[in-house]
Design a protein around this motif. Sequence first.
Motif, PDB file in Angstrom:
ATOM      1  N   LYS A  70       0.720  -1.097   0.010  1.00 17.14           N
ATOM      2  CA  LYS A  70      -0.031   0.077  -0.050  1.00 17.14           C
ATOM      3  C   LYS A  70       0.850   1.272  -0.061  1.00 17.14           C
ATOM      4  N   ARG A  71       1.716   1.218   0.912  1.00 13.04           N
ATOM      5  CA  ARG A  71       2.856   2.499   0.912  1.00 13.04           C
ATOM      6  C   ARG A  71       3.398   2.772  -0.359  1.00 13.04           C
ATOM      7  N   GLU A  72       3.992   1.469  -0.996  1.00 12.61           N
ATOM      8  CA  GLU A  72       4.832   1.918  -2.074  1.00 12.61           C
ATOM      9  C   GLU A  72       3.784   1.851  -3.506  1.00 12.61           C
ATOM     10  N   ASN A  73       2.942   1.172  -3.703  1.00 12.09           N
ATOM     11  CA  ASN A  73       2.097   1.389  -4.876  1.00 12.09           C
ATOM     12  C   ASN A  73       0.836   2.166  -4.735  1.00 12.09           C
ATOM     13  N   PHE A  74       0.377   2.624  -3.747  1.00 13.72           N
ATOM     14  CA  PHE A  74      -0.664   3.474  -3.641  1.00 13.72           C
ATOM     15  C   PHE A  74      -0.402   4.832  -3.175  1.00 13.72           C
ATOM     16  N   PHE A  75       0.580   4.920  -2.167  1.00 18.01           N
ATOM     17  CA  PHE A  75       0.895   6.120  -1.642  1.00 18.01           C
ATOM     18  C   PHE A  75       2.461   6.759  -2.141  1.00 18.01           C
ATOM     19  N   GLY A  76       2.991   6.127  -3.029  1.00 19.56           N
ATOM     20  CA  GLY A  76       4.148   6.557  -3.601  1.00 19.56           C
ATOM     21  C   GLY A  76       5.420   6.550  -2.711  1.00 19.56           C
ATOM     22  N   GLY A  77       5.465   5.558  -1.911  1.00 20.65           N
ATOM     23  CA  GLY A  77       6.542   5.436  -0.901  1.00 20.65           C
ATOM     24  C   GLY A  77       6.109   6.171   0.363  1.00 20.65           C
ATOM     25  N   LYS A  78       5.211   7.013   0.606  1.00 19.24           N
ATOM     26  CA  LYS A  78       5.269   7.570   1.808  1.00 19.24           C
ATOM     27  C   LYS A  78       3.712   7.208   2.592  1.00 19.24           C
TER      28      LYS A  78
END
Length: 168
Positions: A70-78
Amino acid sequence: NIFKNLKIRQMKTIGIEIKWAIYFIVMMLSWMLIEKLSGLHDVHLDQHAIYTNFVMIPAILVYFFALKDKRENFFGGKITYGQAFKSGAIVTAIITIATPLTQYITSTIITPNYFENIIAYSVENNMVSLEEAQAYFNLKNYIIQSTIFTPFMGVLTTAVVSIFIKRK
């Protein structure tokens, strides 16, 4: 048309959670199959209470990878703690909704003799009376227990994993 677009957007929003909830369910059913094949539901029933707890390792890993995805692929690493927690809560909700079905599959397909075996074991080892064992070890009770236990453990796991996943 607006409602169709809204549904598509919502599915994209929780698509990662749905995917990881399915992975979790498959992992749990696989774990039950491994327990059954290794004899923990019959021959080595005396060791079941010890080894069944090790399922927490892959369970925590699934949550970790779900929130990382979710962090990497939805929120762009943040991702904030709150965003991670919300994502994990959604995964937990989906798993909880599926819990009665997964418990049914486990108890009727994967290991249909488990209740019979654990009742006999409990009574033979003077742990409980036959009536107490029959009241406790049955599909209805296990569905109720697992449906209550699943959201509790899912939220607890999410709360802890979210600490390690958050990234500004």
